[in-house]
Design an enzyme around this catalytic site. Sequence first.
Site, PDB file in Angstrom:
ATOM      1  NE  ARG A 128      -3.966  -1.708   0.478  1.00 38.31           N
ATOM      2  CZ  ARG A 128      -4.033  -2.243  -0.713  1.00 38.31           C
ATOM      3  NH1 ARG A 128      -3.285  -2.985  -1.774  1.00 38.31           N
ATOM      4  NH2 ARG A 128      -5.779  -3.022  -0.642  1.00 38.31           N
ATOM      5  CD  GLU A 142      -3.724   3.037  -4.610  1.00 36.43           C
ATOM      6  OE1 GLU A 142      -2.523   2.451  -4.917  1.00 36.43           O
ATOM      7  OE2 GLU A 142      -4.513   2.154  -4.964  1.00 36.43           O
ATOM      8  CG  HIS A 157      -3.578  -0.800  -6.017  1.00 37.50           C
ATOM      9  ND1 HIS A 157      -3.679  -0.257  -4.980  1.00 37.50           N
ATOM     10  CD2 HIS A 157      -4.027  -1.971  -6.285  1.00 37.50           C
ATOM     11  CE1 HIS A 157      -4.255  -1.585  -4.263  1.00 37.50           C
ATOM     12  NE2 HIS A 157      -3.679  -2.386  -5.284  1.00 37.50           N
TER      13      HIS A 157
END
Length: 323
Positions: A240, A269, A287
């Site tokens: 993360r 993000e 991602h």
Amino acid sequence: MAKKSILVARAVFPEVLERLGLHFEVESNQADVIWPRDEFIRRLQGKAGVFTTGGERIDAALVAACPDLKICANMAVGYNNFDVPAMTAAGVLATNAPDVLTETTADMGFTLLMATARRVSESEAYLRTGQWSKWCYDMFCGADIHGSTLGILGMGRIGRAVAKRGAHGFGMKVVYHNRSRLTPDLEAEVNAKYVSKQELFKQADHIVLVLPYTAENHHTVGAAEIALMKPTATIVNIGRGGLIDEDALAAALAAGKILGAGLDVFEGEPKVNPALTALKNVVLTPHIGSATVPTRQAMANLAADNLIGYLTQCQAKTPLNSL
Ligand code: 8YV
């Protein structure tokens, strides 16, 4: 008996919606609108379950505002969007989607490691922008992967799958750090040596972050850790974004203190820190760690299994809490 109602918070494979429709009244979001929180809460009224994808925050205030909610099924292995203790206190089951994405996400860790070490994004941009006019002996020289030392921070399922690729596929020496040490059997299986976090940053040629994100490990990699790295080392983040202090990382990359970074996840993000996008020696992906069709299908079906199992038979496959 009347079907229970559920909400699917984001767009999902149509066949998964069809499966859910056999068991529930389904309100879906195939337009993939990002609902503001108050709208999300409004749509959850009267819903017994919700299919989430990792971006929807489920906390004490939300569960208090949604008294009919019984289960939140995340289509993600990470569940930092869930306040599990608050959900438990409110009698709401939390489920995630582990295992089915392990190998695919480990592949992505290795993809970023290799692309970063061998400067793939930077050299491709050079070629595409017409700058390649001749061969040169040191053009885009990067770092070797085979035979180097791989450092893995976070040695869960995905960390071990990355370790196997490094040890068995590329003859890498593997060092790792984790909250708890692996059993000797597991250490032997992945051929990895337990070291302190400091030693990991000092010894590794390539570092991969695969730990879950919690309040305790926010910015677990900051200026102090980066300063321990070799000038030829690289770092990859498939966990993360909040695990790394992005400003400190960007400053080290800009100053050439480390060779490069490969990042699939970002603190804000989908917004990306402009200090990172300005750099050449960083490989950036949006991602996509688990993004292959079979894996995303398996993740979506596992979230659906959890909703169906729990709301029809009180049995979930991958619960995170017990009620
Ligand atoms: C998901 C992920 O695609 O599973 C996770 O934890 O980070 C990704 O695989 C993403 O979280 C959206 O659900």
